[in-house]
Design an enzyme around this catalytic site. Structure first.
Site, mmCIF file in Angstrom:
data_model
loop_
_atom_site.group_PDB
_atom_site.id
_atom_site.type_symbol
_atom_site.label_atom_id
_atom_site.label_comp_id
_atom_site.label_asym_id
_atom_site.label_seq_id
_atom_site.Cartn_x
_atom_site.Cartn_y
_atom_site.Cartn_z
ATOM 1 N N HIS A 293 42.909 8.837 -4.456
ATOM 2 C CA HIS A 293 44.116 8.340 -3.803
ATOM 3 C C HIS A 293 44.688 7.102 -4.484
ATOM 4 C CE1 HIS A 293 46.952 8.905 -0.730
ATOM 5 N NE2 HIS A 293 46.147 9.210 0.250
ATOM 6 N N LYS A 373 63.553 22.793 16.759
ATOM 7 C CA LYS A 373 64.850 22.759 16.096
ATOM 8 C C LYS A 373 65.922 23.415 16.964
ATOM 9 C CE LYS A 373 65.242 23.345 11.649
ATOM 10 N NZ LYS A 373 65.145 23.869 10.261
ATOM 11 N N SER A 378 63.696 17.033 15.934
ATOM 12 C CA SER A 378 62.964 17.114 14.671
ATOM 13 C C SER A 378 61.562 17.666 14.918
ATOM 14 C CB SER A 378 62.856 15.719 14.049
ATOM 15 O OG SER A 378 61.766 15.635 13.161
#
Length: 569
Positions: A293, A373, A378
């Site tokens: 990472h 939706k 969202s």
């Protein structure tokens, strides 16, 4: 496996020698940037703006309200002394259709865009031929592909032993997949001994311990040469033993294998966790890759996962001469009593971590993003609210939570932090099961949550670092207990969606944290949730079960609200 090997060859070309010769991560059909030009647009990318301090403070106060009512790369990654098990992430690819050893072995990179805007591509440039090197207080990152004569080999880990394999001919052309398979067959035949020292498991140690033993290890010239060969290699290909499977509900044995290898008796020593990318292929068909990472984030790995899975469906095979290929080279290590003691210490440590990590997978197939939706909500906001509500139903309190956000629209952008907990989300979770609250109010709170803000967490961090570097007296806010609560995230979440059926997985950074990686499709949601068993307050199975019920309850809420709205018109 042959299809996966073919992809490994192609991915291996993404270093300075081959100049990302064959990896095409295409986001736009009209994008035809050629030969190394994928970094040309970098100068035009804007720098991440610094928000006004007043706005940061106001946002900070709004984040404190729901929490207190209830009760940088170096700093974020390289300064940490925790094991890299904590700071690496895994990506599980669709299962391969082989079940034995024979099956196991048998810069034209276009710029990516988001909503028409180019993304920073620097992470692709650094992803291969790079590694993390342990330091006394702070680790360092080394990018070997920056050299004019970049590495031409990969490292193969098999039976806890390491080999180097040249993936270019002397004329600079890459070897083919079937040529690589011949090399891998030779490695499998040469690594049958079971008394090899498990040097790779040292990379799972806490960084201060690994720093001490790393310096002792490389004092021996042969060891130093072997370590350097691994660190300089393009990537690591780990050929794993099959791990016994458990078939509990929500079982996540494949992500666990990709994250930590299953423990010292299985594949945890068949790794070199300091490397930026390790591709993992199990003898039972499990495959994926483990990423460092500190070098690369989830969004480039999403593109890499999609590229690999699509390429495996159409492998390109050709007959190639193998007589002129250099033989793989086995890397040798001289083990002193000190290093042998460290290996045993690392085995105990990784086994403790492997046994303590609880990771589960929920494939929620009752509905997908079409439902929220359809109600002008969202899908990401819908899921974020569901996670917070599920947590509240179990713990009866709000907590600090965040969602990782890619900042690649900006130059050298990495990850930002969206503070998910707000007054709106707190009002939603506290009133959801309250029959006195109107359904329309709940839906409005969900829609209010969608208003996103800039990354305030990093703004505070930058101000703190600036004060330290310039010997400025530390402002009182940094010693206030409220600051710790505001940024003591108990829910760490990331949306990592793929075109194929891949899984992203990560490990909680702290003992009392839940980590969520989730993907969204039109018809379902997939969650990979992890926590530490030693934190008695947390229970992954209970949280997943509650989340499943919560998603269904929220769908019902939307439908009932729509009926009320339609009836009133």
């Amino acid at each position: 496996m042959l299809a996966f090997v073919n992809v490994i060859v192609n991915v291996g070309m993404m270093n300075s020698y081959g100049l990302v010769k064959s990896c095409r991560l295409v986001n736009s059909a009209s994008d035809t940037l050629m030969g190394g030009r994928y970094l040309n647009h970098q100068k035009g990318l804007p720098r991440l703006p610094v928000p006004p301090l007043r706005e940061t403070c106001e946002r900070y106060l709004s984040c404190l309200e729901p929490i207190l009512a209830d009760y940088g790369i170096q700093i974020n990654y390289l300064d940490s002394r925790e094991s890299l098990l904590i700071y690496n992430s895994g990506f599980v690819l669709p299962r391969m259709d082989f079940i034995d050893k024979q099956g196991q072995i048998s810069e034209t990179l276009p710029v990516q865009y988001m909503r028409g805007e180019p993304l920073c591509m620097m992470q692709y440039f650094r992803a291969l031929s790079s590694c993390r090197v342990p330091g006394r207080k702070t680790d360092s990152l080394v990018f070997h592909a920056k050299n004019s004569n970049g590495p031409r080999h990969i490292t193969v880990a098999q039976n806890s032993q390491f080999f180097t394999v040249e993936v270019y001919h002397s004329d600079g052309t890459p070897i083919t997949a079937d040529q690589l398979c011949v090399q891998l067959q030779w490695i499998c035949n040469s690594s049958l001994e079971t008394n090899a020292e498990h040097v790779g498991i040292l990379t799972t140690l806490r960084r201060d311990a690994w720093y001490k033993y790393y310096n002792k290890l490389v004092q021996d010239p042969s060891n130093k040469k072997s370590v350097s060969a691994i660190e300089r290699s393009i990537c690591v290909l780990c050929l794993d033993k099959a791990i016994p499977r458990t078939y509990e509900k929500y079982s996540g044995f494949e992500p666990l294998q990709v994250l930590h290898g299953g423990g010292s008796q299985w594949n945890s020593a068949n790794r070199w966790f300091d490397k930026s990318l390790q591709f993992i292929v199990g003898e039972d068909g499990t495959c994926g890759f483990n990423m460092l990472h500190a070098i690369i984030d989830g969004t480039p790995c999403m593109a890499l996962s999609d590229y690999i899975t699509s390429s495996m469906k159409k492998p390109q095979m050709m007959e190639s001469p193998v007589a002129l290929l250099p033989m793989p080279q086995k890397l040798h290590f001289n083990i002193t009593p000190d290093i042998k003691t460290a290996i045993e210490e690392a085995k105990q440590s990784i086994d403790k971590h492997a046994q303590d990590l609880d990771l589960r997978v929920l494939v929620f197939n009752h509905f997908g993003k079409k439902i929220p939706k359809a109600h002008q909500i969202s899908p990401d906001a819908f899921i974020q609210m569901a996670i917070q509500l599920a947590y509240y139903r179990i713990h009866q309190q709000c907590c600090a939570s965040y969602e990782a956000a890619s900042m690649r629209l900006f130059k050298k952008g990495r990850l930002g932090v969206i503070l998910s907990t707000s007054s709106a989300s707190a009002a939603f979770v506290k009133s959801f099961d309250d029959p006195k609250k109107t359904k329309m109010t709940l839906v409005e709170n969900t829609k209010r949550w969608v208003k996103r803000t800039q990354d305030r967490d990093r703004h505070f961090l930058a101000l703190k670092v600036q004060a330290i570097e310039n010997s400025i007296p530390m402002p009182d806010i940094y010693t206030d207990t409220s600051l710790d609560k505001a940024f003591n995230f108990l829910l760490s979440t990331s949306q990592v969606s793929f075109k194929a059926s891949c899984l992203a997985c990560a490990v909680p950074e702290k003992l009392n944290v839940y980590d969520f990686c989730y993907s969204v499709t039109s018809d379902d949601f997939t969650f990979v949730v992890s926590a530490w068993k030693s934190c008695k307050e947390n229970n992954v199975v209970r949280l997943i079960q509650t989340l499943e019920d919560t998603l269904l309850d929220m769908k019902m809420l939307l439908e009932e609200t729509k009926l009320e709205s339609d009836g009133s018109t």
